[in-house]
Motif scaffolding. Structure first.
Motif, PDB file in Angstrom:
ATOM      1  N   LEU A 200      11.464   2.105  -2.310  1.00 10.21           N
ATOM      2  CA  LEU A 200      10.860   2.172  -0.980  1.00 10.21           C
ATOM      3  C   LEU A 200       9.553   1.385  -0.936  1.00 10.21           C
ATOM      4  CD1 LEU A 200      11.507   5.945  -0.198  1.00 10.21           C
ATOM      5  CD2 LEU A 200      12.470   4.006   1.051  1.00 10.21           C
ATOM      6  N   VAL A 201       8.784   1.452  -2.009  1.00  8.37           N
ATOM      7  CA  VAL A 201       7.537   0.687  -2.074  1.00  8.37           C
ATOM      8  C   VAL A 201       7.836  -0.806  -1.970  1.00  8.37           C
ATOM      9  CG1 VAL A 201       5.617   0.014  -3.566  1.00  8.37           C
ATOM     10  CG2 VAL A 201       6.233   2.426  -3.339  1.00  8.37           C
TER      11      VAL A 201
ATOM     12  N   PRO B 280       2.189  16.324  -4.142  1.00  7.69           N
ATOM     13  CA  PRO B 280       1.088  15.755  -4.925  1.00  7.69           C
ATOM     14  C   PRO B 280       1.544  14.895  -6.099  1.00  7.69           C
ATOM     15  CG  PRO B 280       0.578  18.002  -4.321  1.00  7.69           C
ATOM     16  CD  PRO B 280       1.999  17.761  -3.890  1.00  7.69           C
ATOM     17  N   THR B 281       2.606  15.316  -6.775  1.00  6.71           N
ATOM     18  CA  THR B 281       3.098  14.524  -7.913  1.00  6.71           C
ATOM     19  C   THR B 281       3.526  13.137  -7.474  1.00  6.71           C
ATOM     20  OG1 THR B 281       3.861  16.560  -9.003  1.00  6.71           O
ATOM     21  CG2 THR B 281       4.775  14.473  -9.791  1.00  6.71           C
ATOM     22  N   VAL B 282       4.225  13.084  -6.348  1.00  2.66           N
ATOM     23  CA  VAL B 282       4.666  11.790  -5.825  1.00  2.66           C
ATOM     24  C   VAL B 282       3.458  10.985  -5.349  1.00  2.66           C
ATOM     25  CG1 VAL B 282       6.111  10.630  -4.124  1.00  2.66           C
ATOM     26  CG2 VAL B 282       6.889  12.772  -5.151  1.00  2.66           C
ATOM     27  N   ALA B 283       2.505  11.671  -4.705  1.00  2.00           N
ATOM     28  CA  ALA B 283       1.310  10.976  -4.209  1.00  2.00           C
ATOM     29  C   ALA B 283       0.523  10.347  -5.354  1.00  2.00           C
ATOM     30  CB  ALA B 283       0.426  11.955  -3.431  1.00  2.00           C
ATOM     31  N   GLU B 284       0.396  11.059  -6.461  1.00  2.00           N
ATOM     32  CA  GLU B 284      -0.330  10.517  -7.613  1.00  2.00           C
ATOM     33  C   GLU B 284       0.387   9.306  -8.195  1.00  2.00           C
ATOM     34  OE1 GLU B 284      -0.895  13.672 -10.350  1.00  2.00           O
ATOM     35  OE2 GLU B 284      -2.116  14.888  -8.978  1.00  2.00           O
ATOM     36  N   ALA B 285       1.726   9.405  -8.257  1.00  2.00           N
ATOM     37  CA  ALA B 285       2.503   8.291  -8.810  1.00  2.00           C
ATOM     38  C   ALA B 285       2.401   7.056  -7.920  1.00  2.00           C
ATOM     39  CB  ALA B 285       3.962   8.709  -8.976  1.00  2.00           C
ATOM     40  N   VAL B 286       2.511   7.257  -6.610  1.00  2.00           N
ATOM     41  CA  VAL B 286       2.422   6.138  -5.680  1.00  2.00           C
ATOM     42  C   VAL B 286       1.011   5.577  -5.655  1.00  2.00           C
ATOM     43  CG1 VAL B 286       2.625   5.455  -3.261  1.00  2.00           C
ATOM     44  CG2 VAL B 286       4.333   6.973  -4.270  1.00  2.00           C
ATOM     45  N   GLY B 287       0.018   6.464  -5.605  1.00  2.00           N
ATOM     46  CA  GLY B 287      -1.371   6.028  -5.511  1.00  2.00           C
ATOM     47  C   GLY B 287      -1.875   5.316  -6.748  1.00  2.00           C
ATOM     48  N   SER B 288      -1.230   5.531  -7.888  1.00  2.00           N
ATOM     49  CA  SER B 288      -1.664   4.869  -9.118  1.00  2.00           C
ATOM     50  C   SER B 288      -1.189   3.423  -9.197  1.00  2.00           C
ATOM     51  CB  SER B 288      -1.144   5.646 -10.338  1.00  2.00           C
ATOM     52  OG  SER B 288       0.280   5.604 -10.383  1.00  2.00           O
ATOM     53  N   GLU B 289      -0.301   3.046  -8.312  1.00  2.00           N
ATOM     54  CA  GLU B 289       0.240   1.690  -8.310  1.00  2.00           C
ATOM     55  C   GLU B 289      -0.441   0.865  -7.224  1.00  2.00           C
ATOM     56  OE1 GLU B 289       2.343   0.461 -10.430  1.00  2.00           O
ATOM     57  OE2 GLU B 289       2.709   2.341 -11.505  1.00  2.00           O
TER      58      GLU B 289
ATOM     59  N   ALA C 249       1.811  -0.345  -4.260  1.00  2.00           N
ATOM     60  CA  ALA C 249       2.142   0.552  -3.159  1.00  2.00           C
ATOM     61  C   ALA C 249       1.083   0.476  -2.071  1.00  2.00           C
ATOM     62  CB  ALA C 249       2.278   1.980  -3.681  1.00  2.00           C
ATOM     63  N   ILE C 250      -0.184   0.570  -2.475  1.00  2.00           N
ATOM     64  CA  ILE C 250      -1.268   0.534  -1.493  1.00  2.00           C
ATOM     65  C   ILE C 250      -1.343  -0.853  -0.855  1.00  2.00           C
ATOM     66  CG2 ILE C 250      -3.754   0.808  -1.174  1.00  2.00           C
ATOM     67  CD1 ILE C 250      -3.703   2.748  -3.552  1.00  2.00           C
ATOM     68  N   THR C 251      -1.193  -1.891  -1.656  1.00  2.00           N
ATOM     69  CA  THR C 251      -1.234  -3.259  -1.129  1.00  2.00           C
ATOM     70  C   THR C 251      -0.141  -3.484  -0.098  1.00  2.00           C
ATOM     71  OG1 THR C 251      -2.164  -4.104  -3.203  1.00  2.00           O
ATOM     72  CG2 THR C 251      -1.109  -5.698  -1.740  1.00  2.00           C
ATOM     73  N   ASN C 252       1.053  -2.995  -0.381  1.00  2.00           N
ATOM     74  CA  ASN C 252       2.165  -3.186   0.552  1.00  2.00           C
ATOM     75  C   ASN C 252       1.966  -2.416   1.845  1.00  2.00           C
ATOM     76  OD1 ASN C 252       3.316  -4.790  -1.379  1.00  2.00           O
ATOM     77  ND2 ASN C 252       4.910  -3.334  -1.978  1.00  2.00           N
ATOM     78  N   LEU C 253       1.406  -1.209   1.748  1.00  2.00           N
ATOM     79  CA  LEU C 253       1.137  -0.435   2.961  1.00  2.00           C
ATOM     80  C   LEU C 253       0.063  -1.111   3.808  1.00  2.00           C
ATOM     81  CD1 LEU C 253       1.250   3.211   1.549  1.00  2.00           C
ATOM     82  CD2 LEU C 253       2.785   2.243   3.268  1.00  2.00           C
ATOM     83  N   VAL C 254      -0.980  -1.615   3.163  1.00  2.00           N
ATOM     84  CA  VAL C 254      -2.030  -2.332   3.891  1.00  2.00           C
ATOM     85  C   VAL C 254      -1.453  -3.616   4.487  1.00  2.00           C
ATOM     86  CG1 VAL C 254      -4.239  -3.535   3.680  1.00  2.00           C
ATOM     87  CG2 VAL C 254      -3.900  -1.330   2.539  1.00  2.00           C
TER      88      VAL C 254
ATOM     89  N   ARG D 107     -10.176   6.478  -3.240  1.00  2.00           N
ATOM     90  CA  ARG D 107     -11.045   5.363  -3.601  1.00  2.00           C
ATOM     91  C   ARG D 107     -10.262   4.056  -3.702  1.00  2.00           C
ATOM     92  NH1 ARG D 107     -14.647   8.502  -8.181  1.00  2.00           N
ATOM     93  NH2 ARG D 107     -16.240   9.339  -6.755  1.00  2.00           N
ATOM     94  N   ARG D 108      -9.056   4.135  -4.263  1.00  2.00           N
ATOM     95  CA  ARG D 108      -8.231   2.930  -4.354  1.00  2.00           C
ATOM     96  C   ARG D 108      -7.930   2.377  -2.959  1.00  2.00           C
ATOM     97  NH1 ARG D 108      -4.918   1.450  -8.639  1.00  2.00           N
ATOM     98  NH2 ARG D 108      -5.288   2.554 -10.594  1.00  2.00           N
ATOM     99  N   VAL D 109      -7.599   3.285  -2.055  1.00  2.00           N
ATOM    100  CA  VAL D 109      -7.291   2.860  -0.685  1.00  2.00           C
ATOM    101  C   VAL D 109      -8.527   2.279  -0.021  1.00  2.00           C
ATOM    102  CG1 VAL D 109      -6.591   3.660   1.614  1.00  2.00           C
ATOM    103  CG2 VAL D 109      -5.394   4.509  -0.417  1.00  2.00           C
ATOM    104  N   ALA D 110      -9.656   2.978  -0.152  1.00  2.00           N
ATOM    105  CA  ALA D 110     -10.870   2.573   0.539  1.00  2.00           C
ATOM    106  C   ALA D 110     -11.390   1.224   0.073  1.00  2.00           C
ATOM    107  CB  ALA D 110     -11.948   3.638   0.346  1.00  2.00           C
ATOM    108  N   ARG D 111     -11.062   0.846  -1.160  1.00  2.00           N
ATOM    109  CA  ARG D 111     -11.562  -0.420  -1.702  1.00  2.00           C
ATOM    110  C   ARG D 111     -10.689  -1.620  -1.363  1.00  2.00           C
ATOM    111  NH1 ARG D 111     -12.862   2.369  -7.533  1.00  2.00           N
ATOM    112  NH2 ARG D 111     -14.810   3.412  -6.930  1.00  2.00           N
ATOM    113  N   MET D 112      -9.623  -1.408  -0.620  1.00  2.00           N
ATOM    114  CA  MET D 112      -8.743  -2.513  -0.280  1.00  2.00           C
ATOM    115  C   MET D 112      -9.455  -3.503   0.630  1.00  2.00           C
ATOM    116  SD  MET D 112      -5.892  -2.284  -1.855  1.00  2.00           S
ATOM    117  CE  MET D 112      -5.023  -3.541  -0.939  1.00  2.00           C
ATOM    118  N   PRO D 113      -9.404  -4.791   0.316  1.00  2.00           N
ATOM    119  CA  PRO D 113     -10.051  -5.802   1.160  1.00  2.00           C
ATOM    120  C   PRO D 113      -9.468  -5.801   2.574  1.00  2.00           C
ATOM    121  CG  PRO D 113      -9.401  -6.728  -0.966  1.00  2.00           C
ATOM    122  CD  PRO D 113      -8.768  -5.379  -0.880  1.00  2.00           C
TER     123      PRO D 113
END
Length: 407
Positions: A263-264, A287-296, A299-304, A335-341
């Motif tokens: 999906l990512v 939460p387990t899924v959120a941690e796994a997704v958020g560590s990549e 995932a965050i780059t693709n959502l942004v 923090r990972r999300v907030a730091r996205m350019p």
């Protein structure tokens, strides 16, 4: 054919031709060579209806057996009579018996006839299931005969349109959904893989039919279909995974089966990005899924990235996924999300032009990021620069009341 009928072996012939064959003293099926149990000829009304529609579409007059012309409308009306319904039931029973005890060749023919019968009316789809066809058709999924496999999977997809059959399919044959997905991906013919029916219609429908028993077990196959399938197959796989995502008991299992990474990756595909983001928004509530997704980072780059180029609905799903990801993933993920350019500018655009739900989720996301005191949040709150356009606009956007229901 003008007047198709089914003989006792399950084969369909034109009435005039097979009647002449029998009148000449033959007692075998011309195609299969099997002995006819009786001389009865059952009207194949499903095929006759299809022939009639084709002739009507091409301006070809159709004659009834007595010589009178018949229209598609009158034939359709005739097919709803009590006699026609009983004939369809009898046809279904004959064909299912052929699936059970016939040769491999005759089973392939029976599957083809059932496929045609299932295309005409919900009653016929019910008759086929009630006659016991489901487990017999599923066995043909692994047949070395490509035509048998193709017709079997298409018949299952056809009869799954009837609501009452969804539970039957899941209950009567363990692994039916998994095998269906396998054929949709690796079928012996292009037709089987192309899935003319609402493909994973089976997948979409089955996954909502029983959430208490193993529907997530097909997650791995759906993940592969999402990554490797045709455009249509990918869309249906994304929708099926979304349906699975509505069941909390499936979330961790989907992560284990590789559905979440699929999906990512699908977030980069415009044809399925909306559904992929919608599914992730549900999955990261665990939460387990959120941690796994958020560590990549991907995932965050693709959502942004979806916030930048997606449709209004895609942007809404993406910002909702990011907000839920921060909420469930904790401070490190936030923090990972907030730091996205460029996050500040994208959020600003959504606050001004997004849907009501997107604006509400964006407001919540800004508040979460603000607590991190990250560069992106500082940009969001700065009076000038790369974040929101002006200080007044920024403050008004972050704190503006948006009256929407909590979803």
């Amino acid at each position: 054919m003008k007047d198709p009928v089914v003989v006792s072996t399950g084969q369909t012939y034109d009435r005039a031709s097979i009647s002449q064959w029998i009148d000449e003293g033959h007692r075998t099926c011309p195609n299969s060579g099997q002995t006819l149990a009786n001389g009865g000829l059952v009207p194949n009304r499903a095929l006759r209806s299809l022939i009639c529609r084709w002739c009507t579409a091409h301006g070809i007059p159709i004659e009834a057996p007595d010589g009178a012309e018949v229209s598609a409308e009158s034939l359709a009306a005739a097919c709803t009579s009590k006699a026609a319904i009983e004939a369809d039931k009898a046809t279904a029973r004959i064909l299912v018996r052929q699936l059970s005890a016939g040769s491999q060749e005759s089973k392939a023919v029976a599957a083809r006839e059932l496929r045609l019968l299932a295309r005409t009316g919900k009653e016929n789809r019910s008759f086929i299931a009630e006659a016991g066809a489901i487990p017999l058709l599923c066995r043909l999924f692994q047949s070395s005969n490509p035509i048998a496999q193709e017709n079997a999977v298409t018949t299952i997809l056809n009869i799954s349109i009837h609501d009452g059959n969804k539970r039957r399919i899941m209950e009567e044959e363990e692994g039916c959904l998994r095998l269906t997905v396998h054929v949709l991906m690796h079928g012996l013919t292009a037709e089987a893989r192309r899935t003319r029916q609402p493909p994973c219609s089976a997948c979409r429908q089955f996954t909502t039919s029983r959430k208490d028993r193993g529907p997530a077990g097909c997650g791995g196959g759906l993940a592969n279909l999402l990554m490797q399938g045709s455009t249509r197959g990918k869309r249906d796989a994304a929708m099926a995974l979304f349906n699975l995502s509505t069941h909390p008991e499936c979330w961790c299992r989907m992560l284990d089966l590789g559905a979440v990474p699929a999906l990512v990756g699908a977030l980069r595909d415009e044809s399925v990005a909306e559904d992929a983001a919608a599914a992730l928004q549900l999955l990261v509530r665990q939460p387990t899924v959120a941690e796994a997704v958020g560590s990549e980072d991907a995932a965050i780059t693709n959502l942004v990235g979806l916030l930048r180029r997606g449709t209004p609905k895609g942007k809404e799903n993406a910002v909702a996924a990011l907000q839920e990801l921060c909420r469930r993933g904790g401070l490190p993920v936030t923090r990972r999300v907030a730091r996205m350019p460029a996050l500040g500018g994208l959020i600003q655009a959504i606050l001004f032009t997004g849907t009501m739900r997107a604006r509400r989720k964006a407001t919540l996301l800004v508040r979460m990021c603000r607590r991190c005191e990250s560069p992106a949040v500082m940009a969001c709150e700065s009076s000038r620069g790369s974040g929101f356009g002006s200080g007044d606009a920024s403050v008004a956007s972050v704190s503006m009341p948006v009256q929407v229901p909590v979803l």
